[in-house]
Design an enzyme around this catalytic site. Structure first.
Site, PDB file in Angstrom:
ATOM      1  N   ASN A   6      52.500  37.747  16.118  1.00 53.83           N
ATOM      2  CA  ASN A   6      53.224  38.438  15.046  1.00 53.83           C
ATOM      3  C   ASN A   6      52.908  37.746  13.725  1.00 53.83           C
ATOM      4  OD1 ASN A   6      55.125  39.502  13.322  1.00 53.83           O
ATOM      5  ND2 ASN A   6      56.919  38.874  14.524  1.00 53.83           N
ATOM      6  N   LEU A   7      52.207  38.437  12.837  1.00 54.00           N
ATOM      7  CA  LEU A   7      51.806  37.796  11.572  1.00 54.00           C
ATOM      8  C   LEU A   7      52.909  37.826  10.520  1.00 54.00           C
ATOM      9  CD1 LEU A   7      48.095  38.963  11.229  1.00 54.00           C
ATOM     10  CD2 LEU A   7      49.020  36.936  12.355  1.00 54.00           C
ATOM     11  N   LYS A   8      54.025  38.509  10.834  1.00 55.50           N
ATOM     12  CA  LYS A   8      55.181  38.559   9.906  1.00 55.50           C
ATOM     13  C   LYS A   8      54.704  38.850   8.480  1.00 55.50           C
ATOM     14  CE  LYS A   8      58.038  35.673  12.873  1.00 55.50           C
ATOM     15  NZ  LYS A   8      59.019  34.583  12.969  1.00 55.50           N
ATOM     16  N   HIS A  85      63.129  43.077  16.188  1.00 48.94           N
ATOM     17  CA  HIS A  85      62.902  41.641  16.039  1.00 48.94           C
ATOM     18  C   HIS A  85      64.109  41.037  15.320  1.00 48.94           C
ATOM     19  CE1 HIS A  85      61.193  37.884  14.542  1.00 48.94           C
ATOM     20  NE2 HIS A  85      60.357  37.983  15.559  1.00 48.94           N
ATOM     21  N   GLU A 133      64.262  36.218  22.457  1.00 50.58           N
ATOM     22  CA  GLU A 133      63.913  35.199  21.462  1.00 50.58           C
ATOM     23  C   GLU A 133      65.202  34.637  20.863  1.00 50.58           C
ATOM     24  OE1 GLU A 133      59.905  35.566  19.130  1.00 50.58           O
ATOM     25  OE2 GLU A 133      61.301  37.079  18.403  1.00 50.58           O
ATOM     26  N   GLY A 173      59.122  29.262  19.339  1.00 47.84           N
ATOM     27  CA  GLY A 173      58.673  27.888  19.536  1.00 47.84           C
ATOM     28  C   GLY A 173      57.460  27.715  20.435  1.00 47.84           C
ATOM     29  N   ALA A 194      54.048  33.392  16.463  1.00 51.69           N
ATOM     30  CA  ALA A 194      53.836  33.768  15.066  1.00 51.69           C
ATOM     31  C   ALA A 194      53.192  32.604  14.328  1.00 51.69           C
ATOM     32  CB  ALA A 194      55.157  34.177  14.437  1.00 51.69           C
ATOM     33  N   SER A 195      54.013  31.703  13.789  1.00 54.82           N
ATOM     34  CA  SER A 195      53.486  30.639  12.937  1.00 54.82           C
ATOM     35  C   SER A 195      52.472  29.762  13.663  1.00 54.82           C
ATOM     36  CB  SER A 195      54.632  29.788  12.384  1.00 54.82           C
ATOM     37  OG  SER A 195      55.415  29.278  13.438  1.00 54.82           O
TER      38      SER A 195
END
Lengths: 214, 214, 214, 214
Positions: A6-8, A85, A133, A173, A194-195
């Site tokens: 997920n690139l948000k 989300h 999540e 995480g 994501a991150s």
């Protein structure tokens, strides 16, 4: 195992991440998808990677300025849609509506939820997958599979009680192949991250590590 | 006069409308822009037409799944953003935030409002333009310039009191060159329209008529 | 100076705080109001203290389950309504609608805003007062008048430019008579406070100190 | 059968309706509750009628201006809370949160939903009851039991599959004892109604008719 990146709204190069994901998916046979901003779906899809929307609206064609129309993201190349989300929580009626809009357009769907009880509720609405999540672990660097393994087990049990049973992904995480393996051991059939990828210096290296345990 | 064609979530061919708009703009020198779904911004912008987003989020880069990031729509080719359309009403604090996000990205901005009082409030936030669109006339086929000319005049007066003054567009029910002329006569500097072009059999013909009165 | 004590959803004894406020207001002639939960308006108003609603809906009578109807809070004894608090941000169109609903019911109104630009926008909508509360200072214990005096001065200047000018209150971090005096020195005509009174062991003592500088 | 009279934001005399409901409940032994505006809970509860809130927030005690705190409505005399009415749709995570807030306060709960699929989702979250109300029939005067009996049967079946099973109420268009009987015949354990009682010239007469079929 399904890996959804997920690139948000991160300031990453969406196409570069997509190319890395496409390469690793091709090389390893792993299923890896990338969910960019709606405006980036077309160039991301053109890399050949499996492309998901981060959200689609419950409204269909019509007078809905500023909506995210399921057929429009599909036109642009998306084949799936993430819904509810924790950064884009939806009303119950709109999760149902967005699922129907996605389904009518042939998009795969994942409905996210905070806890096993909400996972069960989401699963009854008929998505292709659900994801658990815990919001407090998102971006924490501590994988849910280690911080709170019971939440994953309980989510899997909750989704299994729905008939037909719904596969469960987990997120928050996740950064390494060990985390993905741990998630699989708990009964999950995929991970959201994501991150860990979007902010990596070398997304391809991170993705290779992530799928190494599959 | 500025003509902004809002494609909303209509089942039209966004690229075909964009090409028609680009052709009419080139031929006549009129300023015509098209606002498609976010996922269609890139192909629409590639036609050469001035391209606007239908919305941008107040949040910037970061953990904002499902947002519409101003830099992402700009990357894809948008040069403007419509905000607070009556189908996508925003919180006051988010209109302010979205304006700052758009401004930081170099996007032009229009803030929509229902009535002259809200137009004045919107104008104080510093957008490039404001637009008055009485919700009950949207899609009605009755132009605001005929149904309620005072609302346009009062909106122009309200925006003029802000220092620096802010140009006013009007929308709702605009379908012809006569309507555009009537809007100009009331002091408006542009029009927003949607179904009149998006649902037309021949969008180019409608656009030629619309700008004929400019 | 007007002192508005916002009880939010604190676990305090709303009637005890109201009685303290009524006593201090009677003894000192200061204008002190209390804004409890909607369900507590009636017993709070029965103490004789000036009573405000924490919010009213933009919708009037009708099929609006779960709304906060302006005439209902007025029936229960409220004479004012706080709108757009940073914990209950409203759409621009709904601030306008809630102001009209409050006005039609004879309620006084305060519209809150984050910064001077939003204060100006709020002021153009015609409330009785506006309030500037930087969200990052709410509950901080550091008064806005010390942490960011320019935001108060700029908000007062912004509201003064609207015609007719609108009085400005300030909030966030106010706990003492010195803070109230400092707010007055910056041009503000009142203060909003919450935890400083609601969580005090002796609300009456805190209120006496607060109004001592008026 | 449980009869819940939702007063919404109607311009009725809440206390007069409550007294009528209390009288009919006492005379007949029927379970009848009234859900007024939050600001009217205390005087309604003082009539002795079973009193419900039209909504409670998912947030507990704390800095939540304009929320509807479950302990505050309970203090005022409410013993139940309606959630997710079609006029006050909630996010999935907030239905869960509001249910927990209501439960912690000892309030009974009903979660409303549009269709059997959403009823099933709502039932998995553990409310005391669920209610199915097709939005298009609300206020229509055509009872759901006649207009769409299958939606009631399917909702009952959906709620029965959850373990433990959850009783189903139905609403929309209910105005007479015949409608209540028809609802019971379809497996529903109660009805929600609003305008049929709130707007009646003689609410007591309507209520007597409603419970005559029980």
């Amino acid at each position: 195992m399904f890996v959804l990146v997920n690139l948000k709204a991160y300031p990453c190069d969406a196409v570069a991440v997509a190319e890395a994901a496409a390469t690793v998916a091709d090389d390893t046979g792993a299923r890896i998808a990338v969910a960019p901003q709606a405006a980036h779906i077309e160039p991301v899809a053109e890399t050949g990677v499996e492309t998901w929307a981060q959200h689609v609206s419950s409204s269909g064609h019509g007078s809905h300025t500023g909506s995210t129309l399921a057929p429009a993201v599909a036109d642009a190349g998306a084949t799936g849609a993430l819904l509810n989300h924790s950064e884009r929580r939806l009303k119950l009626a709109d999760i149902d509506g967005s699922l129907r809009a996605a389904e009518d357009t042939g998009l795969d769907t994942i409905v996210c939820a905070n806890n096993p009880r909400q996972v069960a509720a989401a699963a009854t609405l008929g998505p292709d997958m659900v994801a658990v999540e815990p919001p407090e672990l998102i971006g924490s660097g501590t994988p849910v599979s280690r911080a709170d393994p019971d939440i994953v087990r309980d989510a899997v049990a909750a989704a299994d009680e729905v008939n037909p049973p719904v596969p469960v992904l987990c997120g928050a995480g996740i950064t390494s192949g060990d985390d993905v393996e741990a998630a699989a051991d708990l009964g999950s059939e995929g991970v959201l991250l994501a991150s860990g990828v979007a902010k990596a210096d070398d997304p391809e290296e991170v993705l290779r590590d992530l799928v190494s345990g599959i």
